[in-house]
Enzyme design. Structure first.
Site, PDB file in Angstrom:
ATOM      1  CG  ASN A 100      -1.932  -0.995   1.028  1.00  6.92           C
ATOM      2  OD1 ASN A 100      -3.174  -0.777   0.816  1.00  6.92           O
ATOM      3  ND2 ASN A 100      -1.759  -2.724   1.501  1.00  6.92           N
ATOM      4  CD  GLU A 101       4.650   1.353  -2.689  1.00  7.65           C
ATOM      5  OE1 GLU A 101       4.332   1.871  -1.651  1.00  7.65           O
ATOM      6  OE2 GLU A 101       5.544   0.723  -3.045  1.00  7.65           O
ATOM      7  N   PRO A 102       2.296   5.676  -1.424  1.00  6.23           N
ATOM      8  CG  PRO A 102       4.095   6.777  -0.277  1.00  6.23           C
ATOM      9  CD  PRO A 102       3.288   5.292  -0.495  1.00  6.23           C
TER      10      PRO A 102
END
Ligand code: GLP
Length: 257
Positions: free
Chosen positions: A156-158
């Site tokens: 879950n990236e920025p």
């Protein structure tokens, strides 16, 4: 506001990763044993990367030397690169087999890892069924997490929403740089992955986030003491009381507390 948040944080700082990993392994073993005594399944959310390796070694030791059985255990891994063949050196299927599953008595049918071999049009349905499988088993009892330098948990990236579920994502440049060692170069690192979402993770009954080493100090400070923001997806965890942060001295270096 910041002080209140800090007082609530369930944070344990250990001198080194080895001692901390032993603690985490015992927590998981206790969960498994408690469920066995109650005649129930233990549903674990598992992570890859270097961070949980020692935890898995301890769990293997507990299986081989103390008779800990994993027959009542179901596991769901956080993520997998996309595309990815299970036999590839960098696949999380291979990682989990080598680091844990090949050495314990977990039934193979109880192991779930996002499938990196799907055609793109099959992914959305697959992700829904991944969520459904977790729900059908009563939800995750414990979710293990590492943290990436971007503040990602799973992949879950920025920019990930707090209510995101299992889905196909695009990897951040920094994450692909960090993967370069495994793939030979950054260019070889897949640009996408399938990951459980923030909501999937946060619905676990217990969450244990681990971090070791000075290269994690800055992102740990932002995740635990910074503003809750999509820019640092791990910061969403501040909003949940069932989260325990297990870190070593080096990763704790920039915490103000
Ligand atoms: C990968 C994984 C994450 C993991 C992160 C940190 O990106 N998908 O789940 O937390 O790496 O890696 P490491 O533990 O090697 O620092």
């Amino acid at each position: 506001m910041m002080n209140e948040t800090l007082l609530d944080v369930n944070l344990k700082v250990y001198t080194d990763a080895a001692t901390a990993s032993k603690y985490v392994a015992y927590r998981i073993a206790t969960e498994i044993l408690d469920k066995q005594i109650a005649g129930e399944k233990a549903v674990l959310g598992l992570a890859t990367g270097s961070t949980p390796k020692k935890v898995y070694q301890h769990l293997i030791n507990l299986h081989k030397n103390a008779g800990l059985s994993f027959e009542n255990v179901y596991t769901f891994n956080l993520d997998e690169y996309y595309p990815m063949q299970p036999v590839a050196d960098q696949s999380y299927v291979r990682f989990m087999n080598e680091q844990l599953f090949n050495h314990i008595d977990i039934p193979k049918k109880n192991i779930f890892i996002p499938d990196g071999t799907l055609s793109t049009d099959a992914i959305a349905h697959y992700c829904e069924s991944y969520e459904q499988r977790i729900a059908d088993l009563g939800g995750l009892d414990v979710q293990l997490l590492g943290i990436g330098r971007t503040g990602h948990v799973g992949f879950n990236e920025p920019g990930s929403d707090w209510d995101s579920t299992t889905r196909l994502v695009t990897l951040h440049d920094v994450t692909r740089e960090d993967g370069a060692a495994d793939f030979g170069s950054k260019e070889n690192v897949p640009t996408q992955a399938i990951t459980m979402g923030m909501q999937t993770i946060c619905q676990a009954k217990k969450i244990i986030l681990m971090a070791w080493g000075e290269h994690k100090a800055s992102i740990i400070q932002r995740a635990i003491e910074g503003t809750v923001t999509a820019d640092v997806p791990a910061s969403y965890l501040q909003q949940f009381k069932n989260v325990e942060y297990i870190i070593d001295n080096e990763a704790a270096a920039l915490l103000r507390k």
